[in-house]
Design an enzyme around this catalytic site. Structure first.
Site: not given
Ligand code: ASP
Length: 497
Positions: A7, A64-65, A96-97, A172, A293
């Site tokens: 992002t 995109d991750s 972030t993903d 996490t 869990q």
């Molecule tokens: N979909 C994005 C990614 O992981 C989300 C992010 O970066 O916050 O690349």
């Protein structure tokens, strides 16, 4: 700095329509929207020598991750391996993903990392205002450059995000929108970011390897091309799980690892069929790891009857590791360990990914009814008696058998002596070397007996341990296995400058 996308560096697909979906773009495109950013980077702390044109590398194309694959971890590791020599620290800009997966993957790929590798990203793209991107980026660079004169002092893969500095393999993603998107649920933060001030808690950092004796290397074999077919899957225990589905999953071809998502402290339904399926998979060489869990807390197989047998069936404890790290560590264990060592090393901290170590010592079964049974076992050399927090002794599937030709006492019992191979029926069960006594009933079903023997383990030596089971006249014992679980604190390794 290595730019991978995410992002932070995304722009709307249609430049005329800000509401069109975000897509990853080259880093320079985002910088163009932030004319002051380069100057701000240059103005960071004294002595940070960073130049966007000279010091930024990118994976091509940026992604995109959500699209991250093990191949990207290998590419990233190669890039960092090639460049790290010439730098004090590395910043990886990442979505972030899957940032927590990548952080864990790099932590385990890198052997003897002596410099900071800092992952960051953002919830809002750099081109937008307001956005967390700019602050996260500047903070990550500052943390990566954090050093005492000439010595990089954070020998870890970190995630720097919002106001947190986290060990990458304990972090996490906890929020899809909050500024603090990441948390370390079971380990302390390694530092914090206050307005205008970055604090690193030096005492929580891992020991910095001595490059002369412990050279930096990369475990590329973890994700080697020829192993790409190998499968690691997660299996969620749920009240409505069909055993047939579990059996089908465990029968998948090329299955090498399973993360078993259990309840609470590592509990599974007490179903012999389920246990038999797990045992068969473990016997066939599949590395099964028990991860709870629950978000907080540590797996403790054996605390409840419903989980006490899992470890006997070859399941490794995931301790308090994150899901992401347990998965990566399975690849690490399969690539770097053989045989039983895979399970043993899964339960021991390799990169600071867990709070405690578990040294499991198995003494084998008592198949023929025994009056006195001696068994010895070795355990990992890293166990230090001084760090012992808890010791749990378990006799799996145990029951008493009457001894022919001798009067049987009303209540059968067994005494367990530690490091006293000559213990006999004449030995005094109130002596210090007797660490446990179980009293049972005649003709009871075989079951697992569990006892906390922490207090008795002052006599434990290093590396090797003997247990002697002694039954009084008239009594004998059989059991499926004798096990000693040693939970040891991980002693903080204070940095020696
Ligand atoms: N979909 C994005 C990614 O992981 C989300 C992010 O970066 O916050 O690349």
């Amino acid at each position: 700095m290595v730019y991978t996308g995410g992002t932070i560096g995304m722009l709307p697909r249609d430049p005329e329509n800000p509401a069109s979906p975000l897509v990853p773009r080259p880093f320079a495109d985002s910088l163009a929207f932030n004319p002051g950013l380069e100057a701000a980077i240059r103005g960071l702390g004294s002595g940070i020598d960073f130049d966007v044109d000279r010091d930024v590398r990118s994976i091509d194309p940026p992604i995109d991750s959500a699209a991250v694959r093990p191949e990207h971890w290998v590419e990233l590791a190669r890039l960092i391996e090639r460049e790290i020599e010439g730098y004090d620290g590395v910043v990886v800009i990442h979505g972030t993903d899957t940032m927590a997966y990548t952080a864990s993957a790099l932590a385990f790929l890198f052997e003897n990392l002596a410099k900071p590798v800092v992952l960051t990203g953002s919830q809002m793209p750099l081109f937008r205002t307001p956005s967390d991107a700019r602050n996260n980026l500047l903070n990550a660079i500052e943390v990566a450059a954090h050093s005492s004169p000439g010595v990089p002092i954070i020998p870890e893969v970190l995630i720097v995000f919002g106001d947190r500095i986290l060990r990458g393999c304990q972090a996490t993603k906890v929020s899809s929108s909050a500024r603090n998107a990441f948390a370390s649920l079971n380990g302390p933060d390694l530092g914090e970011i206050e307005p205008g001030r970055i604090r690193v808690f030096h005492g929580r950092l891992r020991h910095r390897p001595d490059p002369a004796r412990e050279p930096f290397s990369v475990r590329y074999e973890m994700f080697a091309q020829e192993n790409r077919r190998a499968r690691v899957i997660g299996i969620e225990l749920t009240p409505d799980l069909h055993l047939g589905d579990l059996a089908a999953l465990l029968a998948l071809p090329d299955l090498v690892g399973v993360i078993l998502h259990t309840y609470g402290v590592g509990n599974a339904p007490p179903d012999p069929e389920l246990y038999a399926l797990l045992r068969r998979a473990a016997d066939a060489g599949c590395l099964i790891v028990n991860v709870s869990q629950c978000l907080h807390g540590q797996v403790q197989m054996g605390r409840y009857a419903s989980s006490s047998e899992l470890s006997e069936y070859g399941v490794a404890s995931g301790m308090d590791m994150t899901d992401e790290t347990a998965r990566i560590k399975i690849y690490w264990a399969l690539a770097t360990q053989v045989g039983d060592a895979r399970r043993t090393q899964m339960q021991i901290s390799q990169r600071g990914e867990q709070t405690e170590d578990l040294f499991d010592v198995a003494f084998g079964p008592v198949l023929d009814p025994a009056d006195v049974h001696v068994a010895g076992a070795r355990f990992d050399a890293r166990f230090e008696p001084a760090n012992l927090r808890q010791a749990v002794l378990r006799l799996g599937g145990a029951r008493f058998v009457r001894e022919a030709g001798t009067a049987a006492p009303a209540e059968p019992c067994v005494h367990v002596f530690l490091n006293d191979p000559r213990a006999s029926r004449e030995s005094d069960p109130s002596a210090a070397r007797c660490i446990a006594t179980w009293t049972g009933a005649w003709d009871a079903e075989a079951e697992s007996w569990v006892e906390d023997v922490t207090d008795g383990l002052g006599l434990l030596g290093e590396g090797e341990v003997y247990l002697t089971l002694v039954c009084p006249p008239g009594v004998r014992i059989v059991c499926r296995g004798v096990f000693l679980a040693l939970f040891a604190r991980i002693v903080r390794q204070i940095l020696v400058r």
